[in-house]
Design a protein around this motif. Sequence first.
Motif, PDB file in Angstrom:
ATOM      1  N   PHE A   1       5.969  -8.399   8.533  1.00 38.28           N
ATOM      2  CA  PHE A   1       5.849  -7.632   7.307  1.00 38.28           C
ATOM      3  C   PHE A   1       6.105  -6.159   7.581  1.00 38.28           C
ATOM      4  O   PHE A   1       5.654  -5.606   8.576  1.00 38.28           O
ATOM      5  CB  PHE A   1       4.454  -7.813   6.715  1.00 38.28           C
ATOM      6  CG  PHE A   1       4.211  -7.053   5.439  1.00 38.28           C
ATOM      7  CD1 PHE A   1       4.859  -7.400   4.274  1.00 38.28           C
ATOM      8  CD2 PHE A   1       3.319  -5.992   5.423  1.00 38.28           C
ATOM      9  CE1 PHE A   1       4.637  -6.694   3.099  1.00 38.28           C
ATOM     10  CE2 PHE A   1       3.082  -5.293   4.255  1.00 38.28           C
ATOM     11  CZ  PHE A   1       3.750  -5.651   3.087  1.00 38.28           C
ATOM     12  N   LYS A   2       6.844  -5.524   6.672  1.00 39.33           N
ATOM     13  CA  LYS A   2       7.133  -4.097   6.762  1.00 39.33           C
ATOM     14  C   LYS A   2       7.054  -3.513   5.362  1.00 39.33           C
ATOM     15  O   LYS A   2       7.842  -3.871   4.496  1.00 39.33           O
ATOM     16  CB  LYS A   2       8.529  -3.879   7.358  1.00 39.33           C
ATOM     17  CG  LYS A   2       8.946  -2.427   7.487  1.00 39.33           C
ATOM     18  CD  LYS A   2      10.319  -2.342   8.130  1.00 39.33           C
ATOM     19  CE  LYS A   2      10.777  -0.892   8.274  1.00 39.33           C
ATOM     20  NZ  LYS A   2      12.104  -0.796   8.915  1.00 39.33           N
ATOM     21  N   GLN A   3       6.078  -2.612   5.128  1.00 37.37           N
ATOM     22  CA  GLN A   3       5.871  -2.084   3.786  1.00 37.37           C
ATOM     23  C   GLN A   3       5.175  -0.737   3.883  1.00 37.37           C
ATOM     24  O   GLN A   3       4.721  -0.325   4.954  1.00 37.37           O
ATOM     25  CB  GLN A   3       5.049  -3.093   2.955  1.00 37.37           C
ATOM     26  CG  GLN A   3       4.902  -2.740   1.502  1.00 37.37           C
ATOM     27  CD  GLN A   3       6.238  -2.598   0.791  1.00 37.37           C
ATOM     28  OE1 GLN A   3       6.820  -1.521   0.829  1.00 37.37           O
ATOM     29  NE2 GLN A   3       6.717  -3.670   0.168  1.00 37.37           N
ATOM     30  N   SER A   4       5.068  -0.056   2.754  1.00 32.12           N
ATOM     31  CA  SER A   4       4.393   1.236   2.691  1.00 32.12           C
ATOM     32  C   SER A   4       3.419   1.234   1.530  1.00 32.12           C
ATOM     33  O   SER A   4       3.661   0.602   0.500  1.00 32.12           O
ATOM     34  CB  SER A   4       5.406   2.371   2.489  1.00 32.12           C
ATOM     35  OG  SER A   4       6.410   2.345   3.461  1.00 32.12           O
ATOM     36  N   SER A   5       2.319   1.950   1.698  1.00 30.68           N
ATOM     37  CA  SER A   5       1.414   2.184   0.577  1.00 30.68           C
ATOM     38  C   SER A   5       1.726   3.561   0.006  1.00 30.68           C
ATOM     39  O   SER A   5       2.258   4.425   0.687  1.00 30.68           O
ATOM     40  CB  SER A   5      -0.046   2.107   1.030  1.00 30.68           C
ATOM     41  OG  SER A   5      -0.380   3.224   1.842  1.00 30.68           O
TER      42      SER A   5
ATOM     43  N   ALA B   1       8.926   0.936  -6.801  1.00 32.80           N
ATOM     44  CA  ALA B   1       9.049   1.835  -5.648  1.00 32.80           C
ATOM     45  C   ALA B   1      10.411   2.498  -5.575  1.00 32.80           C
ATOM     46  O   ALA B   1      10.613   3.417  -4.779  1.00 32.80           O
ATOM     47  CB  ALA B   1       8.789   1.065  -4.355  1.00 32.80           C
ATOM     48  N   ASN B   2      11.373   2.015  -6.393  1.00 33.71           N
ATOM     49  CA  ASN B   2      12.742   2.514  -6.376  1.00 33.71           C
ATOM     50  C   ASN B   2      13.362   2.345  -4.986  1.00 33.71           C
ATOM     51  O   ASN B   2      14.028   3.245  -4.465  1.00 33.71           O
ATOM     52  CB  ASN B   2      12.803   3.981  -6.787  1.00 33.71           C
ATOM     53  CG  ASN B   2      14.192   4.395  -7.263  1.00 33.71           C
ATOM     54  OD1 ASN B   2      14.881   3.644  -7.941  1.00 33.71           O
ATOM     55  ND2 ASN B   2      14.604   5.598  -6.901  1.00 33.71           N
TER      56      ASN B   2
ATOM     57  N   GLY C   1      -1.305  10.928   2.812  1.00 38.11           N
ATOM     58  CA  GLY C   1      -2.427  10.000   2.761  1.00 38.11           C
ATOM     59  C   GLY C   1      -2.042   8.547   2.603  1.00 38.11           C
ATOM     60  O   GLY C   1      -2.912   7.672   2.587  1.00 38.11           O
ATOM     61  N   GLY C   2      -0.739   8.243   2.459  1.00 39.05           N
ATOM     62  CA  GLY C   2      -0.289   6.856   2.416  1.00 39.05           C
ATOM     63  C   GLY C   2      -0.108   6.306   3.817  1.00 39.05           C
ATOM     64  O   GLY C   2      -0.287   7.013   4.809  1.00 39.05           O
ATOM     65  N   TYR C   3       0.257   5.022   3.891  1.00 43.65           N
ATOM     66  CA  TYR C   3       0.403   4.373   5.190  1.00 43.65           C
ATOM     67  C   TYR C   3       1.720   3.603   5.273  1.00 43.65           C
ATOM     68  O   TYR C   3       2.152   2.963   4.298  1.00 43.65           O
ATOM     69  CB  TYR C   3      -0.741   3.376   5.440  1.00 43.65           C
ATOM     70  CG  TYR C   3      -2.080   4.022   5.708  1.00 43.65           C
ATOM     71  CD1 TYR C   3      -2.464   4.364   6.998  1.00 43.65           C
ATOM     72  CD2 TYR C   3      -2.971   4.290   4.663  1.00 43.65           C
ATOM     73  CE1 TYR C   3      -3.697   4.958   7.253  1.00 43.65           C
ATOM     74  CE2 TYR C   3      -4.204   4.878   4.908  1.00 43.65           C
ATOM     75  CZ  TYR C   3      -4.561   5.212   6.202  1.00 43.65           C
ATOM     76  OH  TYR C   3      -5.780   5.792   6.445  1.00 43.65           O
ATOM     77  N   GLU C   4       2.332   3.656   6.457  1.00 40.08           N
ATOM     78  CA  GLU C   4       3.356   2.683   6.831  1.00 40.08           C
ATOM     79  C   GLU C   4       2.615   1.503   7.430  1.00 40.08           C
ATOM     80  O   GLU C   4       1.738   1.692   8.286  1.00 40.08           O
ATOM     81  CB  GLU C   4       4.333   3.275   7.849  1.00 40.08           C
ATOM     82  CG  GLU C   4       5.115   4.456   7.335  1.00 40.08           C
ATOM     83  CD  GLU C   4       5.986   4.096   6.155  1.00 40.08           C
ATOM     84  OE1 GLU C   4       6.774   3.126   6.265  1.00 40.08           O
ATOM     85  OE2 GLU C   4       5.885   4.773   5.117  1.00 40.08           O
ATOM     86  N   ILE C   5       2.937   0.295   6.990  1.00 42.75           N
ATOM     87  CA  ILE C   5       2.194  -0.893   7.407  1.00 42.75           C
ATOM     88  C   ILE C   5       3.148  -1.891   8.049  1.00 42.75           C
ATOM     89  O   ILE C   5       4.180  -2.231   7.471  1.00 42.75           O
ATOM     90  CB  ILE C   5       1.465  -1.543   6.215  1.00 42.75           C
ATOM     91  CG1 ILE C   5       0.573  -0.519   5.526  1.00 42.75           C
ATOM     92  CG2 ILE C   5       0.644  -2.737   6.685  1.00 42.75           C
ATOM     93  CD1 ILE C   5      -0.071  -1.021   4.242  1.00 42.75           C
TER      94      ILE C   5
END
Length: 341
Positions: free
Chosen positions: A212-216, A90-91, A203-207
């Motif tokens: 938990f804190k992440q992105s798709s 993800a850099n 079209g991605g998501y912040e989750i």
Amino acid sequence: MKRSCSKFSRDGQVSFGCPTFGFDNVKGIGAMDFTDETFSLTRIRQSDLTYLLEMLGHEPTVRKKDDTDYWYLSPLRNERTASFHVDRTANEWYDFGLSAGGNPVDFLLRYYRCSIAELLERLNISFSPHQLYLFEPDLHEGRAGKDKKLMVTDVKPLYKYPLKNYLHERSIPVAVADKYCVEIEFQINGNSYYGIGFKNDAGGYEIRNKSFKQSSSPKDITTFRFDAGSVQVFEGFMDFLSYQTLHPYMEPGKTDFVILNGAGMFDRALPFLEQHESVGLWLDRDVTGKAYTQYALSLGSRYKDESGFYSRHKDLNEWLMQKGEVQKERVKPGNRLRQVG
């Protein structure tokens, strides 16, 4: 360390290889104009973080998961056990001791503790264009394997009690969150988890959930466009939801909204922001947020710093949670996953 990434070369791909602040001397490719600071910020964000750390004199102490997870002694503070993590797929970086992370721009702002203008000048002086490498996601994703990536498996309306309880803890009414968020189920390493999902323009998501804190993928900003003359800018969607909570009777379409999904995405939002007569900045009051606020204010009078409303707090959501009162001690959240069960 083996070099395998593309370089910022002198053929037009470089934005800070000219004399200090000599942006007018930088030539672009074809008809593209690469002479402004926005392009410079974009190129810094696209640089490979592990090679950038190497140039600053920081080597990983541990490499895991097919050489896609790097662990360092934190460059941002003193420590004996490596807790500074770089996800090469993800850099992005995350410092567990600071509970902070982001992209290369976020890191450099904290590392140098300077403004964006000062950062651009410092890089201009310190680094040769031939030393800077572009991040190549396909290279690292191929080595990590599909099972190690975050894979969204289901999207549905908010339902699970732990997620609604988490919203309650953040002082966000479920009725507000229902308008903008969904419930996401996803997998990492074959394990299933769930969280609150906030969709971006690509079209991605912040989750998010309590731990938990992440992105798709793909990563992007989120915009709500009503052709209004004003726009409000937030770093994360919890601050956006906080704003909606504080303005329950706002006339629909009165203002546009941009959620950066990370301060380092500011340059991506800038073309849209420039279309408005007034831009309200509701960014975090930390090193990165303040740097981007000052950078925006330097661009013109249309930009207004709204963070004085929560001047004694990290962000708008913290103000909402504490109803404007300052607590003596703020407990930092963990970074564990919440598994589906």
